[in-house]
Design a protein around this motif. Structure first.
Motif, mmCIF file in Angstrom:
data_model
loop_
_atom_site.group_PDB
_atom_site.id
_atom_site.type_symbol
_atom_site.label_atom_id
_atom_site.label_comp_id
_atom_site.label_asym_id
_atom_site.label_seq_id
_atom_site.Cartn_x
_atom_site.Cartn_y
_atom_site.Cartn_z
ATOM 1 N N LEU A 82 26.345 29.965 38.698
ATOM 2 C CA LEU A 82 25.768 30.799 38.911
ATOM 3 C C LEU A 82 26.274 32.054 37.304
ATOM 4 C CD1 LEU A 82 25.662 32.505 42.931
ATOM 5 C CD2 LEU A 82 24.093 30.949 41.332
ATOM 6 N N ALA A 83 27.276 31.822 36.824
ATOM 7 C CA ALA A 83 27.776 32.382 36.047
ATOM 8 C C ALA A 83 26.997 32.228 35.056
ATOM 9 C CB ALA A 83 29.349 32.447 35.418
ATOM 10 N N PRO A 84 26.169 30.899 34.308
ATOM 11 C CA PRO A 84 25.200 31.501 33.316
ATOM 12 C C PRO A 84 23.995 32.703 33.083
ATOM 13 C CG PRO A 84 25.898 29.110 33.615
ATOM 14 C CD PRO A 84 26.601 30.395 34.820
ATOM 15 N N TRP A 85 23.448 32.688 34.456
ATOM 16 C CA TRP A 85 22.455 33.620 34.923
ATOM 17 C C TRP A 85 22.579 34.837 34.821
ATOM 18 C CZ3 TRP A 85 18.064 31.631 36.110
ATOM 19 C CH2 TRP A 85 18.146 30.131 36.172
ATOM 20 N N PHE A 86 24.217 35.298 34.461
ATOM 21 C CA PHE A 86 24.368 36.386 34.098
ATOM 22 C C PHE A 86 24.994 36.850 32.080
ATOM 23 C CE2 PHE A 86 25.283 36.387 38.216
ATOM 24 C CZ PHE A 86 24.046 37.817 38.671
ATOM 25 N N TYR A 87 25.433 35.537 31.770
ATOM 26 C CA TYR A 87 26.004 35.944 30.568
ATOM 27 C C TYR A 87 25.484 34.730 29.508
ATOM 28 C CZ TYR A 87 29.316 38.540 33.491
ATOM 29 O OH TYR A 87 29.679 38.982 34.082
ATOM 30 N N ALA A 88 25.022 33.672 30.051
ATOM 31 C CA ALA A 88 24.827 33.134 28.450
ATOM 32 C C ALA A 88 23.876 33.401 27.945
ATOM 33 C CB ALA A 88 23.849 31.813 29.520
ATOM 34 N N PRO A 89 23.676 33.045 26.656
ATOM 35 C CA PRO A 89 22.932 33.472 25.803
ATOM 36 C C PRO A 89 21.538 33.445 25.447
ATOM 37 C CG PRO A 89 24.703 31.628 24.416
ATOM 38 C CD PRO A 89 24.992 32.472 25.602
ATOM 39 N N GLY A 90 21.080 34.113 24.938
ATOM 40 C CA GLY A 90 19.776 33.950 24.905
ATOM 41 C C GLY A 90 19.042 32.753 24.090
ATOM 42 N N GLU A 91 19.091 31.993 22.997
ATOM 43 C CA GLU A 91 19.397 31.108 22.727
ATOM 44 C C GLU A 91 19.592 30.492 23.049
ATOM 45 O OE1 GLU A 91 18.524 27.989 20.548
ATOM 46 O OE2 GLU A 91 20.876 28.537 20.668
ATOM 47 N N TRP A 92 17.944 29.169 23.290
ATOM 48 C CA TRP A 92 17.510 27.972 24.422
ATOM 49 C C TRP A 92 18.559 26.837 23.992
ATOM 50 C CZ3 TRP A 92 16.944 22.902 23.186
ATOM 51 C CH2 TRP A 92 16.332 22.576 22.063
ATOM 52 N N GLN A 93 19.433 26.349 23.070
ATOM 53 C CA GLN A 93 20.328 25.041 23.151
ATOM 54 C C GLN A 93 21.607 25.568 23.488
ATOM 55 O OE1 GLN A 93 20.265 23.613 19.466
ATOM 56 N NE2 GLN A 93 20.640 21.419 20.090
ATOM 57 N N LYS A 94 22.324 27.119 23.448
ATOM 58 C CA LYS A 94 23.087 27.505 23.875
ATOM 59 C C LYS A 94 23.184 28.080 25.002
ATOM 60 C CE LYS A 94 24.621 29.407 19.504
ATOM 61 N NZ LYS A 94 25.111 30.391 18.851
ATOM 62 N N ARG A 95 22.462 28.752 25.210
ATOM 63 C CA ARG A 95 21.527 28.595 26.612
ATOM 64 C C ARG A 95 22.105 27.204 27.605
ATOM 65 N NH1 ARG A 95 20.585 32.769 29.441
ATOM 66 N NH2 ARG A 95 19.124 32.741 31.405
ATOM 67 N N LEU A 96 21.174 26.197 26.810
ATOM 68 C CA LEU A 96 21.623 24.953 28.040
ATOM 69 C C LEU A 96 22.328 24.311 28.324
ATOM 70 C CD1 LEU A 96 19.809 22.749 29.105
ATOM 71 C CD2 LEU A 96 19.622 20.836 26.992
ATOM 72 N N LEU A 97 23.717 24.418 26.946
ATOM 73 C CA LEU A 97 25.049 23.775 26.421
ATOM 74 C C LEU A 97 25.719 24.916 28.164
ATOM 75 C CD1 LEU A 97 27.270 22.697 25.828
ATOM 76 C CD2 LEU A 97 27.951 24.122 23.930
ATOM 77 N N TRP A 98 26.172 26.028 28.113
ATOM 78 C CA TRP A 98 26.346 27.127 28.757
ATOM 79 C C TRP A 98 25.653 26.545 30.667
ATOM 80 C CZ3 TRP A 98 28.558 31.840 29.654
ATOM 81 C CH2 TRP A 98 28.961 32.598 28.981
ATOM 82 N N PHE A 99 25.298 26.236 30.843
ATOM 83 C CA PHE A 99 24.901 25.261 32.125
ATOM 84 C C PHE A 99 25.159 24.371 32.571
ATOM 85 C CE2 PHE A 99 21.583 29.505 31.913
ATOM 86 C CZ PHE A 99 21.369 29.066 33.294
ATOM 87 N N ALA A 100 25.467 23.245 31.126
ATOM 88 C CA ALA A 100 25.852 22.595 31.588
ATOM 89 C C ALA A 100 27.500 22.081 31.215
ATOM 90 C CB ALA A 100 25.735 21.447 30.298
ATOM 91 N N VAL A 101 28.268 23.291 31.066
ATOM 92 C CA VAL A 101 30.112 23.035 31.119
ATOM 93 C C VAL A 101 29.850 23.734 32.146
ATOM 94 C CG1 VAL A 101 31.134 24.674 30.295
ATOM 95 C CG2 VAL A 101 30.016 23.278 28.037
#
Length: 118
Positions: A82-101
């Motif tokens: 659940l952490a990426p909902w709070f800490y992932a960057p706004g740019e879509w590609q980096k956000r996708l990487l955060w969720f995958a990792v």
């Protein structure tokens, strides 16, 4: 109810692994997260939430895991997912990487929780 917890645990591990792979492939291709990837990542988070809820129901019945680390790994798996909902960057590609990792890490923590709960 314990058998349902075990089955959901195996399902959560499998869904986390599959969703992480889909996320990494989508990130690598640079195509963005399509509906299948988004739903897979959401399903992984939902499976972990359901697993935690079922675990809390078992605790309320007085059933305890043989190893106290089981609770730590389970809570960490849910928190990491659940952490990426709070800490992932706004740019879509980096956000996708955060969720995958984080989904992959949550799956690994779920494996460890499964090992300490048996």
């Amino acid at each position: 109810m314990v058998s349902a917890h075990v089955v959901l645990g195996v399902a959560a591990i499998a869904v986390c692994a599959g969703a992480a792979v889909l996320g990494f492939v989508s990130y690598r291709r640079g195509t963005g997260a399509g509906p299948i990837v988004v739903h897979a990542l959401t399903l992984a988070q939902t499976a972990l939430i359901g697993q935690a809820a079922l675990g809390l129901l078992l605790l309320s019945e007085g059933r305890r895991a043989p190893d106290r680390l089981h609770y730590t790994y389970g809570a960490l798996a849910l928190g990491v997912a659940l952490a990426p909902w709070f800490y992932a960057p706004g740019e879509w590609q980096k956000r996708l990487l955060w969720f995958a990792v984080t989904t992959l890490v949550a799956g690994a923590l779920a494996v460890r929780a499964f090992m300490t709960g048996s």
